[in-house]
Motif scaffolding. Structure first.
Motif, PDB file in Angstrom:
ATOM      1  N   SER A  70       0.829  -1.211   0.000  1.00 20.33           N
ATOM      2  CA  SER A  70       0.000   0.000   0.000  1.00 20.33           C
ATOM      3  C   SER A  70       0.860   1.255   0.000  1.00 20.33           C
ATOM      4  CB  SER A  70      -0.928   0.003   1.219  1.00 20.33           C
ATOM      5  OG  SER A  70      -1.825  -1.078   1.186  1.00 20.33           O
ATOM      6  N   ILE A 117     -16.793   1.198   8.387  1.00 20.76           N
ATOM      7  CA  ILE A 117     -15.410   1.665   8.471  1.00 20.76           C
ATOM      8  C   ILE A 117     -15.171   2.162   9.893  1.00 20.76           C
ATOM      9  CG2 ILE A 117     -13.686   3.293   7.602  1.00 20.76           C
ATOM     10  CD1 ILE A 117     -15.199   3.411   4.997  1.00 20.76           C
ATOM     11  N   THR A 121      -9.690   4.041  11.113  1.00 20.50           N
ATOM     12  CA  THR A 121      -9.426   4.065   9.678  1.00 20.50           C
ATOM     13  C   THR A 121     -10.004   5.319   9.036  1.00 20.50           C
ATOM     14  OG1 THR A 121      -9.501   1.655   9.630  1.00 20.50           O
ATOM     15  CG2 THR A 121      -9.700   2.790   7.522  1.00 20.50           C
ATOM     16  N   LEU A 122     -11.228   5.698   9.432  1.00 15.55           N
ATOM     17  CA  LEU A 122     -11.883   6.853   8.821  1.00 15.55           C
ATOM     18  C   LEU A 122     -11.130   8.141   9.117  1.00 15.55           C
ATOM     19  CD1 LEU A 122     -14.340   7.872   7.240  1.00 15.55           C
ATOM     20  CD2 LEU A 122     -15.517   8.178   9.414  1.00 15.55           C
ATOM     21  N   MET A 125      -7.912   8.358   7.182  1.00 16.84           N
ATOM     22  CA  MET A 125      -8.125   8.783   5.793  1.00 16.84           C
ATOM     23  C   MET A 125      -8.369  10.279   5.713  1.00 16.84           C
ATOM     24  SD  MET A 125     -10.309   5.810   3.839  1.00 16.84           S
ATOM     25  CE  MET A 125     -11.622   5.662   5.051  1.00 16.84           C
ATOM     26  N   VAL A 197      -8.409  -5.028   7.581  1.00 12.39           N
ATOM     27  CA  VAL A 197      -8.400  -3.565   7.412  1.00 12.39           C
ATOM     28  C   VAL A 197      -7.364  -3.165   6.364  1.00 12.39           C
ATOM     29  CG1 VAL A 197      -7.858  -1.371   8.537  1.00 12.39           C
ATOM     30  CG2 VAL A 197      -9.252  -3.059   9.726  1.00 12.39           C
ATOM     31  N   VAL A 201      -9.016  -1.520   3.002  1.00 11.58           N
ATOM     32  CA  VAL A 201      -8.783  -0.079   2.858  1.00 11.58           C
ATOM     33  C   VAL A 201      -7.541   0.190   2.008  1.00 11.58           C
ATOM     34  CG1 VAL A 201      -8.404   2.091   4.074  1.00 11.58           C
ATOM     35  CG2 VAL A 201      -9.888   0.345   5.074  1.00 11.58           C
ATOM     36  N   SER A 204      -8.029  -0.999  -1.556  1.00 12.92           N
ATOM     37  CA  SER A 204      -8.878  -0.112  -2.355  1.00 12.92           C
ATOM     38  C   SER A 204      -8.062   1.039  -2.938  1.00 12.92           C
ATOM     39  CB  SER A 204     -10.020   0.441  -1.494  1.00 12.92           C
ATOM     40  OG  SER A 204     -10.847  -0.598  -1.023  1.00 12.92           O
ATOM     41  N   VAL A 246      -5.960   7.130   0.759  1.00 13.80           N
ATOM     42  CA  VAL A 246      -6.657   5.941   1.266  1.00 13.80           C
ATOM     43  C   VAL A 246      -5.669   4.794   1.470  1.00 13.80           C
ATOM     44  CG1 VAL A 246      -8.312   4.132   0.646  1.00 13.80           C
ATOM     45  CG2 VAL A 246      -8.932   6.528   0.376  1.00 13.80           C
ATOM     46  N   GLY A 250      -4.897   3.190   5.124  1.00 13.21           N
ATOM     47  CA  GLY A 250      -5.016   1.769   5.420  1.00 13.21           C
ATOM     48  C   GLY A 250      -3.754   1.220   6.060  1.00 13.21           C
TER      49      GLY A 250
END
Length: 340
Positions: A70, A117, A121-122, A125, A197, A201, A204, A246, A250
């Motif tokens: 990631s 979510i 995590t939210l 982001m 997670v 996340v 994505s 994002v 993550g």
């Protein structure tokens, strides 16, 4: 061109081999034969070793690989967006923004989830996206906007956000140890929930960056040329910011702040597949995963039975690489200046 998929496949195999070898080492050593037969369902390990392998070590390796991939993809996205080989989530400030979001969750004790979510995590982001947006705004306000002004804006914003996090640690000293563990970065407490997670996340973000491969190639030609090819610059910039942020969020939500993986991985990948993003992005993902697995193995063994936070290992490996890139680019600029 046919050799490119083969090289990517080789990188995937190398990452898998590193993961297998890494699963054997640590405070408790597991033999390769025991691992092989255990994977086939044979009961050759006692209950303690099975718990160590399947409940502690394997989730940790999966998380390390996902986090590395990631961050590497986010590094490719940020380097393409800023048109600067020194850009990466840690330097640009995305990691710092994400860590601020995590720190706020730790201090507030927020446990709510939004559309499945988690709050950690939210807010990670939101923090990452907010800081990168501010970097773009501040860099564009410079007297002579350039990729270097954007990079410097990232360094400034990262320092400011880190100062805010440090202030929060001072004010909420009872939470300082937990926040500090996030800032140093670690996959020691990973479990299969953490892996989900990182996969959902972070994955994505990686997929979104992969879908932007052709626009990234066009954007590298410059604003005028990319617009003539039909690229909507405003939409493209927002999409890259969102995708890379994002992916970074993550990674930070799963392991804390890990520096320099997003910087090193794309450069190593370019040595093997060049700069075409359709092949650079997947190659970078596998290189980043491999680097994280190696760093985690070092962190687990260098002072065993204790272990270092993996973020310290990546920083030790990444800082000299960053300085080498900086000096190389400076020499290139000097040569160009002398020839003009």
């Amino acid at each position: 061109m046919k050799a490119m998929p083969v090289r990517i496949l080789i990188a995937a195999v190398v990452m898998f081999v590193i993961a297998v070898l890494s699963s054997l080492v640590g405070a408790t050593t597991i033999s390769a034969s025991d691992l092989f037969w255990s994977m086939l369902g044979e009961s050759v390990l006692d209950e303690t070793d099975r718990t160590i392998l399947f409940q502690l070590r394997l989730p940790r390796l999966v998380v390390a690989g996902l986090v590395g991939g990631s961050l590497a993809a986010a590094g490719v996205g940020f380097q393409g967006l800023f048109r600067n080989p020194l850009a990466e989530p840690y330097v640009i400030g995305a990691s710092s923004g994400a860590s601020l979001g995590v720190a706020l969750v730790i201090i507030s004790g927020l446990r709510a989830s939004f559309f499945s979510i988690g709050a950690t995590t939210l807010l990670a982001m939101i923090g990452a996206i907010a800081v990168v947006m501010m970097v773009l705004v501040i860099g564009s306000l410079a007297r002579s906007p350039s990729t270097m002004s954007l990079l410097l804006a990232g360094v400034v914003m990262s320092s400011m956000v880190n100062a805010i996090v440090s202030a929060l640690m001072f004010l909420y000293d009872q939470k300082a140890v937990v926040i500090l563990s996030w800032l140093m970065g670690s996959v020691a407490n990973s479990h299969w929930g953490t892996a989900s997670v990182a996969a959902v996340v972070g994955g994505s973000g990686v997929i979104l960056i992969g879908l932007c491969a052709r626009p990234l190639d066009a954007f590298a030609l410059g604003d005028t040329a990319s617009q003539s090819l039909g690229l909507d610059l405003s939409t493209f910039r927002w999409l890259i910011i969102a995708a890379a942020s994002v992916a970074t969020a993550g990674a930070v939500a799963a392991s804390g702040v890990i520096g320099f993986v997003g910087l090193i991985s794309p450069h190593i990948a370019r040595m093997f597949v060049g700069s075409r993003h359709a092949v650079l992005i997947p190659m970078s993902v596998f290189v980043g995963g491999s680097l994280m697995l190696i760093a985690d193995a070092i962190a687990r063994t260098v002072i065993a039975p204790a272990e270092l936070p993996v973020g310290i290992v990546t920083a030790i490996l990444g800082c000299p690489f960053f300085l080498w890139l900086l000096l190389r680019d400076r020499r290139s600029d000097s040569t160009l200046g002398a020839s003009q």
